[in-house]
Design an enzyme around this catalytic site. Structure first.
Site, PDB file in Angstrom:
ATOM      1  N   TYR A  37       0.836  -1.204   0.000  1.00 43.50           N
ATOM      2  CA  TYR A  37       0.000   0.000   0.000  1.00 43.50           C
ATOM      3  C   TYR A  37       0.867   1.250   0.000  1.00 43.50           C
ATOM      4  O   TYR A  37       0.634   2.187  -0.779  1.00 43.50           O
ATOM      5  CB  TYR A  37      -0.895  -0.042   1.239  1.00 43.50           C
ATOM      6  CG  TYR A  37      -1.727   1.192   1.469  1.00 43.50           C
ATOM      7  CD1 TYR A  37      -2.910   1.391   0.777  1.00 43.50           C
ATOM      8  CD2 TYR A  37      -1.354   2.145   2.431  1.00 43.50           C
ATOM      9  CE1 TYR A  37      -3.698   2.515   1.008  1.00 43.50           C
ATOM     10  CE2 TYR A  37      -2.126   3.264   2.666  1.00 43.50           C
ATOM     11  CZ  TYR A  37      -3.298   3.444   1.956  1.00 43.50           C
ATOM     12  OH  TYR A  37      -4.068   4.560   2.190  1.00 43.50           O
ATOM     13  N   THR A  79     -12.742   7.213  11.087  1.00 43.80           N
ATOM     14  CA  THR A  79     -13.929   6.861  10.313  1.00 43.80           C
ATOM     15  C   THR A  79     -14.755   5.852  11.105  1.00 43.80           C
ATOM     16  O   THR A  79     -14.419   5.499  12.238  1.00 43.80           O
ATOM     17  CB  THR A  79     -13.540   6.243   8.955  1.00 43.80           C
ATOM     18  OG1 THR A  79     -12.943   4.947   9.188  1.00 43.80           O
ATOM     19  CG2 THR A  79     -12.551   7.136   8.200  1.00 43.80           C
TER      20      THR A  79
END
Length: 266
Positions: free
Chosen positions: A150, A184
């Site tokens: 990533y 989140t």
């Protein structure tokens, strides 16, 4: 010389069409909401619809790893002014715990799909003198154990955006948001619940994690006329970054004498 105050820049995106990839949850939903609040017509595309509809945001199902489907989607739009390449992510996975093909899928999602979407959107954005906002990560600029593929993809994304900004100028502006830690609806999976969130927040100079609206506001700015001369830039949205580990690990003179002498950086 005219010394009268300059007129404020209109940041409104009213009447412009914006596509946010992965815009159905988390950071993507925050970005989509921010553009809708700025008056834009917003389409979020992802494989699955949002659990709750987002006010002012349309939804189109789309697998961004399917180039023909991506091309067909963009060709079907009557107009496009802004593309936000937000879709991405990764599970925690040490390099030696998986084969190369699994890590390659992470790179595909986080680097190849933004390129696919940008190429598909190119003609629309060229006609509208539009802009692209890449959603990058601090993982692309520092070691990322457990998410190395990533981090590598996000490093590549920043370079892709900078190169794209040169190739596609002057018609299209391209910029990157370098996003730090964000709170989140899935934050507990990363940080271990409320106590973990508080502990991680203390490592951020501003004392808190970002919320999706913080990232959304930065994306709206980069797409707006207020950023008309900004292209090829990386805007850091990370609350001040990370405190250098040596500051907490180093023995300072204060430990011995009671007076503070900071360690030198080499």
């Amino acid at each position: 010389m005219d010394n009268s105050p300059a007129s404020p820049v209109d940041n409104s995106l009213r009447g412009r069409t914006v596509v946010v990839t992965g815009g159905t949850q988390g950071v993507g939903a925050g970005i989509a909401r921010a553009f809708a609040e700025a008056g834009a017509q917003v389409l979020a595309c992802a494989r699955r619809p949002p659990e709750q509809p987002l006010d002012g945001v349309g939804f189109i199902p789309l697998d961004l790893r399917d180039p023909p489907a991506v091309m067909a989607f963009f060709e079907g739009l009557p107009r496009l002014d802004v593309l936000v390449n937000n879709a991405g992510g990764t599970p925690y996975r040490l390099l030696a715990d998986a084969g190369a093909e699994r890590h390659a899928r992470v790179i595909e999602l986080n680097l190849v799909t933004p390129l696919t979407a940008s190429l598909a959107a190119y003609q629309h954005l060229r006609r509208s003198s539009g802009s692209i906002v890449m959603v990058g990560s601090v993982s692309g600029a520092r070691p990322s154990p457990g998410s190395a593929a990533y981090g590598a993809a996000k490093a590549g994304l920043a370079n892709l955006a900078a190169s794209m900004a040169v190739e596609w100028a002057p018609e299209i502006r391209v910029n990157t948001l370098v996003v730090g830690l964000v709170r989140t609806e899935l934050a507990h999976l990363h940080y271990g619940g409320p106590d973990g969130v508080r502990a991680v927040s203390r490592t951020v100079p501003l004392g808190r994690l970002a919320v999706p609206a913080d990232v959304g506001a930065a994306a709206v700015f980069l797409a707006s006329d207020a950023a008309a001369y900004i292209s090829g830039a990386s805007l850091q949205v990370h609350g001040g970054g990370e405190r250098p580990a040596f500051l907490d690990a180093a023995t300072t003179e204060e430990d011995v004498t009671g007076t503070s002498t900071a360690p030198e950086e080499g």
